[in-house]
Design a protein around this motif. Structure first.
Motif, PDB file in Angstrom:
ATOM      1  N   ALA B  66       0.817  -1.214   0.000  1.00  0.00           N
ATOM      2  CA  ALA B  66       0.000   0.000   0.000  1.00  0.00           C
ATOM      3  C   ALA B  66       0.853   1.266   0.000  1.00  0.00           C
ATOM      4  N   THR B  67       2.143   1.123   0.241  1.00  0.00           N
ATOM      5  CA  THR B  67       3.028   2.277   0.129  1.00  0.00           C
ATOM      6  C   THR B  67       3.224   2.677  -1.336  1.00  0.00           C
ATOM      7  N   CYS B  71      -3.708   3.188  -1.082  1.00  0.00           N
ATOM      8  CA  CYS B  71      -4.885   2.340  -0.908  1.00  0.00           C
ATOM      9  C   CYS B  71      -6.181   3.140  -0.727  1.00  0.00           C
ATOM     10  N   ASP B  81      -3.489   3.977   9.932  1.00  0.00           N
ATOM     11  CA  ASP B  81      -2.182   4.065  10.575  1.00  0.00           C
ATOM     12  C   ASP B  81      -2.160   3.158  11.806  1.00  0.00           C
ATOM     13  N   VAL B  85       3.428   1.957  19.210  1.00  0.00           N
ATOM     14  CA  VAL B  85       3.156   1.343  20.511  1.00  0.00           C
ATOM     15  C   VAL B  85       2.258   0.114  20.358  1.00  0.00           C
ATOM     16  N   ARG B 274      -2.857  -4.851  10.311  1.00  0.00           N
ATOM     17  CA  ARG B 274      -2.488  -4.415   8.964  1.00  0.00           C
ATOM     18  C   ARG B 274      -3.444  -5.012   7.929  1.00  0.00           C
ATOM     19  N   LEU B 275      -3.310  -4.560   6.697  1.00  0.00           N
ATOM     20  CA  LEU B 275      -4.136  -5.091   5.609  1.00  0.00           C
ATOM     21  C   LEU B 275      -3.906  -6.591   5.425  1.00  0.00           C
ATOM     22  N   TRP B 349      -5.203   3.197  23.069  1.00  0.00           N
ATOM     23  CA  TRP B 349      -4.349   4.259  22.516  1.00  0.00           C
ATOM     24  C   TRP B 349      -5.218   5.369  21.912  1.00  0.00           C
ATOM     25  N   LEU B 350      -6.250   4.964  21.171  1.00  0.00           N
ATOM     26  CA  LEU B 350      -7.147   5.965  20.580  1.00  0.00           C
ATOM     27  C   LEU B 350      -7.870   6.741  21.677  1.00  0.00           C
ATOM     28  N   LEU B 358     -10.876   9.804  14.849  1.00  0.00           N
ATOM     29  CA  LEU B 358     -10.557   8.869  13.764  1.00  0.00           C
ATOM     30  C   LEU B 358     -11.735   8.772  12.783  1.00  0.00           C
ATOM     31  N   ARG B 361     -12.156  12.024  10.839  1.00  0.00           N
ATOM     32  CA  ARG B 361     -11.139  12.207   9.797  1.00  0.00           C
ATOM     33  C   ARG B 361     -11.428  11.325   8.584  1.00  0.00           C
ATOM     34  N   GLU B 431      -8.115   7.874   7.693  1.00  0.00           N
ATOM     35  CA  GLU B 431      -7.421   9.041   8.225  1.00  0.00           C
ATOM     36  C   GLU B 431      -6.001   9.161   7.678  1.00  0.00           C
ATOM     37  N   LYS B 432      -5.541   8.113   7.049  1.00  0.00           N
ATOM     38  CA  LYS B 432      -4.161   8.077   6.561  1.00  0.00           C
ATOM     39  C   LYS B 432      -3.999   8.833   5.236  1.00  0.00           C
ATOM     40  N   ARG B 433      -5.080   9.022   4.494  1.00  0.00           N
ATOM     41  CA  ARG B 433      -5.004   9.633   3.167  1.00  0.00           C
ATOM     42  C   ARG B 433      -4.940  11.153   3.271  1.00  0.00           C
ATOM     43  N   THR B 434      -3.932  11.685   2.617  1.00  0.00           N
ATOM     44  CA  THR B 434      -3.760  13.142   2.644  1.00  0.00           C
ATOM     45  C   THR B 434      -4.493  13.788   1.467  1.00  0.00           C
TER      46      THR B 434
END
Ligand SMILES: Cc1ncc(COP(=O)(O)O)c(C=O)c1O
Lengths: 508, 450
Positions: B66-67, B71, B81, B85, B274-275, B349-350, B358, B361, B431-434
């Protein structure tokens, strides 16, 4: 023999205090989360979602700093036994060491960061791996083709039984029952029911094996097939398996292999050679996929060429030019998983197979069987061995008649006392056909020194007697846990615990 | 010796001698000679660790991660993301290499994490009890259906076509032995049309009343499918309401329990997994108190030890296959505990505000991209109902072709979907997509469509 690697008695489990829940560690407004800078317009929730669908406030989660979260989880991890800490001789579960190289392989971005709907042309590495693994599993079992979709052994069982059903239906037959030995694992009968069949339990003979003479009584035109594991759950090889298979086949049924015990026979014999038609494998047992506290595992199903058109699809195939593509088997029973199965578990299994190779896999089985036999030779005379034949990769003994214990020594107490001696307990009270059973599977990855120390600890427990064992354990993070109370006063969430009010910590 | 077998040749010789045996062959004397393999397995020889690592790296590099292939695909599998941690804590070997907590005195770590996980799932679903995981969202649905047929003794189901089609396929496959009658209820413009399923429909009379009404919201097309109508249909038919929900969107939307679900199921992958080409993922399940004894798999309960200290243990064990055998309502044994541990860490964590942020976004990104796509010539909404973080559009070019061409441009553009006989592209934004990635996507899509 003074420094056995698999004995965890020195583990620094700190203190005997309670660990608060993450909810008790929370403080309003505290949080660890941070999000990337995206430049996306910052519409409000009200601008995005119809008002009547919006919740007034978000669900309450924990509210902790990253530092406190790390401390909480690390303290909890210190209250947890694991293979990495020491020997874990749980019979049937195959708690062997999980090589670290397999973890690293599964973490590679090229595996972990690939969407399952990525077109095959952009996921050739994944397809090649799945194809290679399916082929290797077919080689080890002697089968024709395999699906990697089932996410655990039990899921494999249901998949295999549904293939059995589809095969019968294709021939216009609909037999109603499946035979299983009385020593079978509980997932076998549960899967049989889910597949729409009736379970018929076949009693083991005095040697702990399926006897063709007994089996004959149960065979008629209504038998869809028989499920067996070989070696069986007593750790004994079903010597008359070929005859058993012939009888089942003559009655029109198929023979199903529960592969939980394949780790005893790799490179020695194959399920296909024994006459099996359908096989599931537990990659989290035989192929060293770590158990993760109870999962995930992987339960691929391999079948004879004749049955392969019924497999769940899609399956990976290889074109003449060496590229890989998805194909749908002609009469597929359909998917049994939302995507392609527990794919990262499959990566680990493939790395394990590459590491061991043909010779190595055989040596794994040889060492597993050697360890179990050597362990049993040390226990004989103290723990009763209900069936006489030498075991394969695991062995079942009874604590009941240990000399000098007046029949009072209970398997459960032996298990708890063993914890105090630095070892995880064996499986207890399974298989059901042995009273006060200890089912011990040392696996091939424990050294002779560890096996000797484990045997010594078990012998010592019998010498100490039933009363001492009944008090154990006291050195563990908590003492003997009150299971009856847990079922009586059902507290499954922190919210329920709070509603119960204080007093959970007060002596009952 | 094999790489992870510690025995030296001397060890083996000594152990065999102790057993009165000559060679390792003798260990297998119980295997009839006719069954013994003559040659070895037809597999390559074992490789040293660096060679294994190199071969695995070669295979991994033959995939476009996906890098490289940014995606925009979802469909039950989302590119979120994952913070360091979560990886570090869920990767601790105490969690990775332990077994099912059969000896609770030395398994308080996993047991307590599962208790906290059950609490979190219960709160997300808005229902009082949750189990300690099943395999994935698809099998969670199957287990929920099995709960409903056991609870009602009925064999019919009304299933919304908004439920993930792969989940519906798994449901059909795994219940093939149970002679269920599944009535698929169509979507109209993205929302299930429950009217007419009961009463009039000719199918109904011979199917009998349903054990469960099954609905997803947001559904596979990304639309919010109001649970009120499904609840009303279930109540009228005397059936359970099974709701599949998006656990990320639950940061914004009313919960399944609040809207009357008896059983709620979800795919938990978005919380720290992960995916991973589709697994291991996480089947989340929660239910009302009335159905607690029918929940499949492990349940962790709080109790005390002999000296009264708080302790955790798996409970209501008599439901499970190892005790109930052929009468068990589920066959699950090995589950997805480590993935549940991962989700617990990620949710902690969230935190309360983080989950909401999340979801928000994701929804903002989806709004931005959808607006941009609809501004391209020939792109139309496939359905009109309100969405959260995933949406379907109709394109003027064949979807498979668009996906292939967009891959050449460096994007996983989405998934092909079908609604009302029309093909479309299902697009998910996390939320990862800019904004920059989305602008580039729009530019490429513009090229591909022209
Ligand atoms: C003999 C046997 N059969 C079947 C199973 C079920 O496998 P799983 O736990 O992977 O579902 C097990 C494992 O627990 C087993 O030991």
């Amino acid at each position: 023999m003074t420094a056995p690697g698999g004995r965890a008695v020195s583990a620094p489990l700190l203190g005997h205090g309670e660990e608060p829940t993450v909810f008790e560690l929370s403080a309003p407004g505290r949080r660890a989360a941070s999000f990337r800078t995206t430049g996306v317009p910052e519409w409000s929730a009200e601008e995005l979602i119809p008002a009547d669908e919006l919740r007034s406030e978000p669900p309450a989660l924990a509210e902790v700093s990253e530092r406190d979260l790390v401390a909480h989880m690390t303290r909890l991890s210190h209250r947890q036994y694991s293979v990495d800490l020491g020997a874990y001789p749980l019979g049937s579960c195959t708690m062997k060491y999980n090589p670290k190289v397999c973890d690293e392989a599964a973490a590679l971005e090229g595996f972990a960061n690939v969407h399952p709907a990525t077109p095959a042309s952009h996921a050739q590495g994944w397809l090649e791996l799945l194809w290679g693994l399916a082929h290797a599993l077919c080689e080890v079992t002697g089968m024709g083709r395999a699906t990697l979709q089932p996410p655990a052994g039990a899921a494999g069982e249901l998949t295999g039984l549904l293939i059995m059903r589809a095969w019968h239906q294709a021939q216009g037959r609909s037999p109603g029952k499946v035979l299983i030995p009385d020593s079978a694992h509980g997932t076998n009968p549960a899967s049989v029911s889910l597949a729409g069949y009736q379970t018929v339990s076949v009693e083991s003979d005095e040697r702990g094996l399926v006897s063709p003479d007994v089996l004959r009584k149960y065979l008629d035109g209504d038998v869809a097939g028989m499920m067996l594991t070989n070696p069986n759950t007593l750790g004994l090889f079903e010597e008359r398996i070929v005859e058993v298979g012939r009888l089942v086949h003559d009655a029109g049924g198929l023979l199903y292999y529960d592969g939980a015990n394949l780790n005893a026979i790799m490179g020695i014999t194959k399920p296909a050679v024994m006459g099996f038609d359908i096989v599931h494998l537990n990659l989290h047992k035989t192929f060293a996929v770590p158990h993760g506290g109870g999962g995930p595992g992987a339960g691929p199903v391999a079948v004879t060429t004749e049955l392969s058109e019924f497999l769940p699809g899609p399956l990976v195939a290889r074109a003449d030019d060496g590229t890989f593509y998805w194909e749908q088997p002609a009469r597929s029973i359909g998917r049994t998983h939302g995507w392609h199965g527990n794919a990262l578990a499959l990566v680990r299994a493939w790395a394990y197979i590459l590491s061991n190779g043909s010779e190595g896999l055989r040596q794994v089985s040889e060492a597993a069987v050697l360890n179990a036999n050597w362990l049993l030779s040390r226990l004989r005379g103290t723990y009763a061995v209900p069936y006489g034949s030498p075991p394969m990769h695991e062995t079942v003994v009874s604590t009941k008649d240990a000399p000098g214990t007046n029949g009072q020594l209970r398997a459960l107490d032996v298990a708890k006392r063993l914890l105090e001696k630095g070892f995880h307990a064996p499986t207890v009270y399974f298989p059901l056909v042995v009273a006060e059973a200890l089912m011990i599977e040392p696996t091939e990855t424990e050294s002779p020194e560890t096996i000797a120390a484990l045997a010594d600890a078990l012998l010592e427990i019998a010498r100490e007697g039933a009363e001492v064992a009944a008090l154990a354990p006291t050195t563990t993070p908590v003492g003997r846990v009150d299971e009856a109370r847990a079922a009586r006063r059902l507290v499954l969430t922190w919210d329920a615990a709070r509603a119960e009010g204080p007093g959970v910590s007060a002596p009952a | 010796m094999a790489p992870y077998v510690p025995h030296t040749a001397q060890d083996v010789a000594r152990m065999l001698a102790d057993l009165g045996l000559v060679s390792t062959e003798d260990l297998f004397s119980c295997v009839p000679p006719a069954l013994r393999l003559a040659g070895g397995l037809d597999l390559p020889q074992g490789l040293p660790e660096p060679d294994v690592a190199a071969e695995m790296a070669r295979l991994a590099s033959a995939n476009r991660a996906a890098t490289e292939l940014v995606c925009f695909a979802g469909g039950g599998s989302y590119d979120h993301d994952v913070p360091a941690v979560t990886r570090a804590l869920a990767g601790r070997s105490e969690f990775v290499t332990s077994y099912t907590p059969y000896q609770p005195e030395v398994a308080q770590g996993v047991l307590q994490v599962l208790f906290e996980y059950q609490t979190l799932v219960s709160r997300l679903a808005g229902l009082p009890v949750a189990n300690a995981s099943v395999y994935d969202g698809a099998t969670a649905l199957v287990e929920a259906v099995n709960m409903a047929t056991a609870a009602t003794g009925r064999r019919a189901l009304w299933v919304s076509e908004g439920v993930n089609p792969r989940w519906r396929e798994v449901l059909a496959t795994l219940t093939a032995g149970q002679a269920l009658a599944v009535v698929e209820v169509p979507l109209i413009d993205g929302i299930t049309r429950w009217e007419g399923v009961a009463g009039g429909a000719e199918g109904q009379s011979h199917e009998g009343p349903p054990a469960a009404v099954v609905v997803a919201s947001p559904n596979y097309l990304g639309c919010i499918d109001p649970l009120g109508a499904a609840r009303a249909a279930a109540t009228e038919a005397g059936a359970l309401l099974i709701a599949a929900f998006d656990p990320v969107a639950s940061g914004l939307l009313r919960s399944a329990g609040q809207q009357g679900a008896d059983v709620a199921v979800a795919e938990g992958q978005p919380f720290g997994s992960r995916l991973a080409f589709g697994g291991p993922y996480l089947g989340m399940m929660a239910a009302t108190q009335a159905h607690v004894r029918r929940l499949p798999g492990r349940l962790v309960g709080q109790t005390v030890d002999r000296s009264g200290r708080s302790a955790y243990v798996t409970t209501l064990r008599a439901r499970e296959q190892d005790i109930r055998r052929e009468k068990a309502s589920s066959n699950i044994c090995t589950n997805q505990t480590l993935v549940a541990v991962t989700a617990m860490v990620q949710l902690a964590w969230l935190g309360t505000t983080g989950l909401r942020e999340l979801a928000l976004r994701c929804a903002r990104g989806a709004r931005y991209l959808r607006q941009g796509m609809l501004a391209l010539p020939g792109v139309k909404p496939l359905v009109g109902a309100p969405m959260v973080r995933e949406f379907a559009v109709a394109l003027p070019v064949a979807i498979d072709l668009v996906v292939e061409r967009m891959a050449d441009e460096g994007f996983l553009a989405g998934l092909p979907v079908e609604a009302g006989g029309q093909e479309g592209l299902l697009v998910a934004v996390t939320e990862k997509r800019t904004k920059a990635e989305m602008d580039a996507y729009l530019e490429s899509l513009g090229k591909v469509l022209s």
